[in-house]
Scaffold this motif. Structure first.
Motif, PDB file in Angstrom:
ATOM      1  N   MET A   1     -28.094  -6.906 -47.263  1.00  0.00           N
ATOM      2  CA  MET A   1     -28.706  -7.571 -46.108  1.00  0.00           C
ATOM      3  C   MET A   1     -28.058  -7.119 -44.796  1.00  0.00           C
ATOM      4  SD  MET A   1     -29.321 -11.373 -47.741  1.00  0.00           S
ATOM      5  CE  MET A   1     -30.299 -11.974 -46.365  1.00  0.00           C
ATOM      6  N   VAL A   2     -26.747  -6.936 -44.813  1.00  0.00           N
ATOM      7  CA  VAL A   2     -26.067  -6.466 -43.596  1.00  0.00           C
ATOM      8  C   VAL A   2     -26.513  -5.045 -43.257  1.00  0.00           C
ATOM      9  CG1 VAL A   2     -23.824  -5.875 -42.594  1.00  0.00           C
ATOM     10  CG2 VAL A   2     -24.095  -8.010 -43.865  1.00  0.00           C
ATOM     11  N   ARG A   3     -26.651  -4.190 -44.262  1.00  0.00           N
ATOM     12  CA  ARG A   3     -27.131  -2.822 -44.007  1.00  0.00           C
ATOM     13  C   ARG A   3     -28.589  -2.829 -43.569  1.00  0.00           C
ATOM     14  NH1 ARG A   3     -24.325   0.582 -49.002  1.00  0.00           N
ATOM     15  NH2 ARG A   3     -22.172   0.027 -48.428  1.00  0.00           N
ATOM     16  N   ALA A   4     -29.379  -3.730 -44.133  1.00  0.00           N
ATOM     17  CA  ALA A   4     -30.773  -3.839 -43.703  1.00  0.00           C
ATOM     18  C   ALA A   4     -30.850  -4.202 -42.225  1.00  0.00           C
ATOM     19  CB  ALA A   4     -31.505  -4.879 -44.548  1.00  0.00           C
TER      20      ALA A   4
ATOM     21  N   GLY B   1     -28.608  -3.184 -40.117  1.00  0.00           N
ATOM     22  CA  GLY B   1     -28.158  -1.990 -39.409  1.00  0.00           C
ATOM     23  C   GLY B   1     -26.681  -1.961 -39.094  1.00  0.00           C
ATOM     24  N   VAL B   2     -25.897  -2.774 -39.785  1.00  0.00           N
ATOM     25  CA  VAL B   2     -24.453  -2.841 -39.551  1.00  0.00           C
ATOM     26  C   VAL B   2     -23.727  -2.247 -40.759  1.00  0.00           C
ATOM     27  CG1 VAL B   2     -22.477  -4.408 -39.278  1.00  0.00           C
ATOM     28  CG2 VAL B   2     -24.597  -4.808 -37.986  1.00  0.00           C
ATOM     29  N   ARG B   3     -22.659  -1.514 -40.480  1.00  0.00           N
ATOM     30  CA  ARG B   3     -21.873  -0.865 -41.534  1.00  0.00           C
ATOM     31  C   ARG B   3     -21.099  -1.921 -42.335  1.00  0.00           C
ATOM     32  NH1 ARG B   3     -21.196   4.549 -40.494  1.00  0.00           N
ATOM     33  NH2 ARG B   3     -21.332   4.121 -38.263  1.00  0.00           N
ATOM     34  N   VAL B   4     -21.162  -1.827 -43.676  1.00  0.00           N
ATOM     35  CA  VAL B   4     -20.477  -2.801 -44.528  1.00  0.00           C
ATOM     36  C   VAL B   4     -20.036  -2.143 -45.830  1.00  0.00           C
ATOM     37  CG1 VAL B   4     -22.701  -3.592 -45.467  1.00  0.00           C
ATOM     38  CG2 VAL B   4     -20.678  -5.060 -45.696  1.00  0.00           C
ATOM     39  N   LYS B   5     -18.848  -2.500 -46.277  1.00  0.00           N
ATOM     40  CA  LYS B   5     -18.290  -1.979 -47.526  1.00  0.00           C
ATOM     41  C   LYS B   5     -18.332  -3.052 -48.613  1.00  0.00           C
ATOM     42  CE  LYS B   5     -14.759   0.724 -45.034  1.00  0.00           C
ATOM     43  NZ  LYS B   5     -13.301   0.875 -44.818  1.00  0.00           N
ATOM     44  N   VAL B   6     -18.394  -2.593 -49.849  1.00  0.00           N
ATOM     45  CA  VAL B   6     -18.152  -3.449 -51.011  1.00  0.00           C
ATOM     46  C   VAL B   6     -16.757  -3.109 -51.516  1.00  0.00           C
ATOM     47  CG1 VAL B   6     -18.828  -4.041 -53.361  1.00  0.00           C
ATOM     48  CG2 VAL B   6     -20.588  -3.598 -51.617  1.00  0.00           C
ATOM     49  N   ILE B   7     -15.920  -4.137 -51.634  1.00  0.00           N
ATOM     50  CA  ILE B   7     -14.528  -3.954 -52.042  1.00  0.00           C
ATOM     51  C   ILE B   7     -14.304  -4.555 -53.421  1.00  0.00           C
ATOM     52  CG2 ILE B   7     -12.115  -4.364 -51.446  1.00  0.00           C
ATOM     53  CD1 ILE B   7     -13.626  -2.652 -49.397  1.00  0.00           C
ATOM     54  N   HIS B   8     -13.648  -3.819 -54.296  1.00  0.00           N
ATOM     55  CA  HIS B   8     -13.221  -4.339 -55.592  1.00  0.00           C
ATOM     56  C   HIS B   8     -11.704  -4.425 -55.592  1.00  0.00           C
ATOM     57  CE1 HIS B   8     -17.017  -3.311 -58.168  1.00  0.00           C
ATOM     58  NE2 HIS B   8     -17.280  -4.096 -57.145  1.00  0.00           N
ATOM     59  N   GLY B   9     -11.212  -5.509 -56.164  1.00  0.00           N
ATOM     60  CA  GLY B   9      -9.761  -5.690 -56.231  1.00  0.00           C
ATOM     61  C   GLY B   9      -9.418  -6.905 -57.047  1.00  0.00           C
ATOM     62  N   LYS B  10      -8.365  -7.584 -56.639  1.00  0.00           N
ATOM     63  CA  LYS B  10      -7.906  -8.785 -57.335  1.00  0.00           C
ATOM     64  C   LYS B  10      -7.874  -9.951 -56.364  1.00  0.00           C
ATOM     65  CE  LYS B  10      -6.789  -7.012 -61.461  1.00  0.00           C
ATOM     66  NZ  LYS B  10      -7.388  -5.677 -61.275  1.00  0.00           N
ATOM     67  N   GLY B  11      -8.205 -11.119 -56.913  1.00  0.00           N
ATOM     68  CA  GLY B  11      -8.100 -12.347 -56.144  1.00  0.00           C
ATOM     69  C   GLY B  11      -7.089 -13.263 -56.802  1.00  0.00           C
ATOM     70  N   VAL B  12      -6.359 -14.015 -55.981  1.00  0.00           N
ATOM     71  CA  VAL B  12      -5.380 -14.959 -56.515  1.00  0.00           C
ATOM     72  C   VAL B  12      -6.123 -16.237 -56.895  1.00  0.00           C
ATOM     73  CG1 VAL B  12      -3.310 -16.291 -56.048  1.00  0.00           C
ATOM     74  CG2 VAL B  12      -3.559 -13.989 -55.087  1.00  0.00           C
ATOM     75  N   VAL B  13      -6.138 -16.532 -58.193  1.00  0.00           N
ATOM     76  CA  VAL B  13      -6.843 -17.707 -58.702  1.00  0.00           C
ATOM     77  C   VAL B  13      -5.899 -18.488 -59.604  1.00  0.00           C
ATOM     78  CG1 VAL B  13      -8.838 -18.544 -59.987  1.00  0.00           C
ATOM     79  CG2 VAL B  13      -9.006 -16.430 -58.654  1.00  0.00           C
ATOM     80  N   SER B  14      -5.649 -19.750 -59.241  1.00  0.00           N
ATOM     81  CA  SER B  14      -4.773 -20.634 -60.033  1.00  0.00           C
ATOM     82  C   SER B  14      -3.420 -19.981 -60.302  1.00  0.00           C
ATOM     83  CB  SER B  14      -5.443 -21.004 -61.362  1.00  0.00           C
ATOM     84  OG  SER B  14      -6.668 -21.654 -61.123  1.00  0.00           O
TER      85      SER B  14
END
Length: 325
Positions: free
Chosen positions: A253-256, A258-271
């Motif tokens: 939706m952000v690219r639609a 017209g704004v530049r956006v990345k998808v990031i994969h990584g780790k999240g701190v959960v519990s």
């Protein structure tokens, strides 16, 4: 295949031989005038030669026309293999039993593989060329198995010349981030119609995704989430997802818009521990801003919208920028 005129030619020779060898017999039994018989044979032979000549001329004419058609088709294909938008439409045919098509795209050290489903013995796909201007070599492979991640066999190859000199990084569509999908484009236009700045537009998109997509806790808890698709179009239809689907839909939706956006994969701190996670980075006025629609959806807040990068890094460990998304 023998030309039909060859039969006429052989017949003429046989008739000529027949008359030449058996003239006495013809004269004695049938009373045939030898001069007339010879003339008749000559006429047949001449007619056969003329017919063969005309057939050869016709065959050459058709061959020249076919070669001209092929040359024109080659020119059209060459024109279609050039783009100035960093996107090229590819199409082709294969066996009706083929389930998947894979494009292997290379340009220098750049390499990307894109897999799409086949449809009734054909494919048609708008492929993004992510490494800027230059010549891309594209190999097409096919797979007749239901499971897409199995062995593929070679189908075809082509070269694409991209003349687009613009920096299109993190603006182009992909199989995961379908920013050209008509429904996504229309939805983005609708929810951002009152935005006067890029920040306001991105915030409207964030709020839509965080509010309208439900986190798939059952699938996450029993492990079946790995069996589902998490591209943007699938999530927009399903309205339930884990983090990767949130990130894909938000990016599309952000690219639609017209704004530049990345998808990031990584780790999240959960519990207190680390778990696989996905989020986004959005470029606003030359600066990358952090966005986590998944956690804002669960928290029902805007806490992770444009959060300070240092603070964001306290519970987000960045590993990979998905350059093929």
């Amino acid at each position: 295949m023998k030309k039909p005129t060859s039969k006429i030619f052989v017949l003429a020779l046989l008739l000529t031989s027949f008359f030449a060898v058996n003239t006495d017999l013809h004269a004695q039994v049938f009373g045939v005038n030898l001069g007339n018989a010879t003339d008749t044979a000559k006429d047949i032979f001449k007619n056969a030669k003329d017919a063969a000549k005309k057939a050869l001329e016709e065959a050459n004419r058709k061959k020249a026309e076919e070669e001209a058609r092929r040359a024109e088709k080659a020119k059209e294909e060459a024109r279609s293999r050039t783009t100035n938008t960093s996107i090229i439409e590819l199409q082709g045919t294969m066996g009706a039993d083929i389930k998947w098509i894979m494009f292997n795209i290379t340009k220098g050290s750049y390499n990307e593989k894109v897999t799409i489903p086949a449809s009734n013995g054909s494919y048609k796909f708008r492929l993004a060329l992510r490494d800027g201007a230059g010549t891309y070599a594209i190999q097409v492979f096919q797979n007749n198995k239901v499971e897409r991640y199995t062995s593929y066999s070679y189908l075809s190859a082509t070269q694409i010349e991209n003349t687009d000199e613009r920096d299109m990084s993190f603006l182009l569509p992909s199989t995961m981030v379908q920013s050209e999908d008509p429904e996504i484009v229309a939805l983005t236009k609708m929810i951002t119609k009152n935005a006067t700045t890029e920040t306001e537009a991105v915030k409207a998109i964030h709020d839509y995704v965080a509010t309208n997509i439900e986190y798939d806790f059952p699938a996450y808890n029993d492990g079946t989430y790995a069996q589902k698709e998490y591209d943007a179009v699938s999530i927009l239809k399903r309205k339930i997802s884990v983090c990767s689907g949130y990130a894909s839909l938000f990016a599309a939706m952000v690219r639609a818009y017209g704004v530049r956006v990345k998808v990031i994969h990584g780790k999240g701190v959960v519990s207190g521990g680390l778990g696989d996670h996905a989020w986004n980075e959005v470029e606003i006025n030359g600066e990358w801003k952090m966005v986590d629609t998944t956690w804002d959806s669960n928290l029902k807040s805007n806490k992770y919208f444009f959060m300070d990068e240092a603070k964001f890094a306290q519970d987000h460990l960045k590993e990979t920028e998905m350059t093929n998304y």
